[in-house]
Design a protein around this motif. Structure first.
Motif, PDB file in Angstrom:
ATOM      1  N   PRO A 216       0.887  -1.251  -0.004  1.00 25.25           N
ATOM      2  CA  PRO A 216      -0.074   0.106   0.119  1.00 25.25           C
ATOM      3  C   PRO A 216       0.951   0.988   0.027  1.00 25.25           C
ATOM      4  O   PRO A 216       0.496   2.387  -0.532  1.00 25.25           O
ATOM      5  N   ARG A 217       2.216   1.325   0.618  1.00 25.75           N
ATOM      6  CA  ARG A 217       2.974   2.512   0.758  1.00 25.75           C
ATOM      7  C   ARG A 217       3.387   2.541  -0.894  1.00 25.75           C
ATOM      8  O   ARG A 217       3.593   3.740  -1.233  1.00 25.75           O
ATOM      9  N   ILE A 218       3.751   1.584  -1.588  1.00 25.49           N
ATOM     10  CA  ILE A 218       4.299   1.838  -2.945  1.00 25.49           C
ATOM     11  C   ILE A 218       3.303   2.391  -3.676  1.00 25.49           C
ATOM     12  O   ILE A 218       3.718   3.092  -4.758  1.00 25.49           O
ATOM     13  N   GLN A 219       2.066   1.971  -3.416  1.00 25.87           N
ATOM     14  CA  GLN A 219       0.830   2.859  -4.382  1.00 25.87           C
ATOM     15  C   GLN A 219       0.847   4.257  -3.882  1.00 25.87           C
ATOM     16  O   GLN A 219       0.575   4.834  -5.082  1.00 25.87           O
ATOM     17  N   ASP A 220       1.324   4.587  -3.177  1.00 31.98           N
ATOM     18  CA  ASP A 220       1.410   6.172  -2.793  1.00 31.98           C
ATOM     19  C   ASP A 220       2.687   6.945  -3.428  1.00 31.98           C
ATOM     20  O   ASP A 220       2.708   8.040  -3.217  1.00 31.98           O
ATOM     21  N   ASP A 224       9.332   5.369  -9.814  1.00 32.04           N
ATOM     22  CA  ASP A 224      10.889   5.326  -9.506  1.00 32.04           C
ATOM     23  C   ASP A 224      11.104   4.759  -8.238  1.00 32.04           C
ATOM     24  O   ASP A 224      11.774   3.866  -7.663  1.00 32.04           O
ATOM     25  N   ASP A 225      10.383   5.597  -7.403  1.00 33.06           N
ATOM     26  CA  ASP A 225      10.475   5.487  -5.769  1.00 33.06           C
ATOM     27  C   ASP A 225       9.829   4.189  -5.405  1.00 33.06           C
ATOM     28  O   ASP A 225      10.755   3.346  -4.507  1.00 33.06           O
ATOM     29  N   GLY A 226       8.900   3.604  -6.116  1.00 31.85           N
ATOM     30  CA  GLY A 226       8.279   2.393  -5.827  1.00 31.85           C
ATOM     31  C   GLY A 226       9.319   1.362  -6.236  1.00 31.85           C
ATOM     32  O   GLY A 226       9.240   0.273  -5.368  1.00 31.85           O
ATOM     33  N   LEU A 227       9.986   1.315  -7.177  1.00 32.03           N
ATOM     34  CA  LEU A 227      10.870   0.338  -7.563  1.00 32.03           C
ATOM     35  C   LEU A 227      12.142   0.394  -6.727  1.00 32.03           C
ATOM     36  O   LEU A 227      12.642  -0.821  -6.042  1.00 32.03           O
ATOM     37  N   PHE A 228      12.481   1.569  -6.056  1.00 33.77           N
ATOM     38  CA  PHE A 228      13.733   1.621  -5.245  1.00 33.77           C
ATOM     39  C   PHE A 228      13.095   0.992  -3.801  1.00 33.77           C
ATOM     40  O   PHE A 228      13.770   0.123  -2.932  1.00 33.77           O
ATOM     41  N   PHE A 229      12.091   1.438  -3.580  1.00 33.81           N
ATOM     42  CA  PHE A 229      11.482   0.670  -2.260  1.00 33.81           C
ATOM     43  C   PHE A 229      11.333  -0.669  -2.170  1.00 33.81           C
ATOM     44  O   PHE A 229      11.534  -1.465  -1.379  1.00 33.81           O
ATOM     45  N   GLU A 230      10.985  -1.282  -3.416  1.00 31.82           N
ATOM     46  CA  GLU A 230      10.820  -2.654  -3.848  1.00 31.82           C
ATOM     47  C   GLU A 230      12.251  -3.508  -3.641  1.00 31.82           C
ATOM     48  O   GLU A 230      12.380  -4.236  -2.853  1.00 31.82           O
TER      49      GLU A 230
END
Length: 273
Positions: A216-220, A224-230
């Protein structure tokens, strides 16, 4: 002594939390929220998965309108300072707590009841369930996180339609709009939810935590930030049991996750577990 508004039971690694105001269709008041908060906090320590359900003929008919009227008419003294909505705090503990939550839904799942249901991570309903947002007809607005959670589940236009017209969705429509993932015959939602919870409890605690907190946080965030977070999460140190699970799979010793027939029928209306 008054009966508890929330019931709590442990079934192995699964905590069963039940809304227990059946004579009021499990309408939510401040006392129920306080007990729900205590039960959720207890489950975070006791269990690996929560099953949330309602006693009686309904899951939850939403806000206790008698209490809302008392507050609107000044019979309940408001706090001296603004503070975070108590529903928001508890529902966030469900949605973004350390363990997954499966909701078993039947009868009325409306208003605050739908807001509570969408705080869960997996939702099962039976054929008696109906979903609605009657706040527009009551002169009020959603207040339990629905503008965030429900809107992200069903989309803005569907939520607007439900609020503006008072339209109720049946189980098939709930499945279509992603409110639920499984539909069972009447009276079987809780059994299906328990079955799913026991299966989820077989995952590692760490993996379940990542699924319900990272996704749910990656959705926010941005792409690019989502891939880094992953990448950060996939590169974290793994507990020793992960190696054993991978070895079992590579050596052909791992149990199949879902039977073919079960996978095919899991989301079909009227199909039981």
């Amino acid at each position: 002594m008054s009966e508890a508004l929330i019931t709590y039971e442990l079934d192995g690694p699964v905590a069963l939390i039940g809304l227990n105001r059946p004579d009021k269709r499990n309408a939510i008041n401040d006392a129920l929220v306080d007990e729900l908060n205590a039960a959720v906090q207890r489950a975070h320590e006791d269990a690996n998965v929560i099953v949330l359900h309602g006693h009686g003929s309904n899951f939850c008919a939403g806000l206790d309108l008698a209490e809302a009227l008392a507050r609107a008419s000044g019979k309940i003294t408001p706090p001296r300072k603004r503070r975070r909505h108590n529903w928001h705090m508890v529902f966030d503990q469900i949605a973004r707590g350390p363990i997954p939550v499966v909701a078993a839904l039947h009868g009325a799942v409306v208003g605050g009841g739908l807001e509570l249901a969408t705080a869960a991570h997996v939702r099962v309903c039976d054929e008696t369930a109906f979903f609605g947002l009657p706040e527009g007809q009551r002169g009020i607005f959603v207040g339990g996180g629905g503008t965030v959670r429900i809107q992200r589940v069903v989309g803005t236009t569907v939520m607007m339609d439900m609020m503006l017209t008072g339209r109720l969705l049946n189980p098939a429509e709930g499945l279509q709009e992603h409110i639920v993932r499984y539909v069972t015959p009447a009276g079987q939602a809780l059994a299906k939810a328990k079955e799913l919870a026991q299966r989820i409890a077989q995952n590692t605690i760490e993996t379940n935590w990542k699924i319900v907190n990272v996704l749910p946080r990656i959705q926010d965030v941005s792409h690019d930030d989502g891939l880094f977070f992953e990448q950060l999460n996939s590169a974290m140190a793994r507990p020793p049991e992960v190696e054993q699970r991978l070895r079992e799979f590579v050596e052909g010793k791992a149990k199949p996750l879902v039977a073919k027939d079960e996978a095919k029928d899991a989301g079909a209306p009227g199909k039981g577990a």
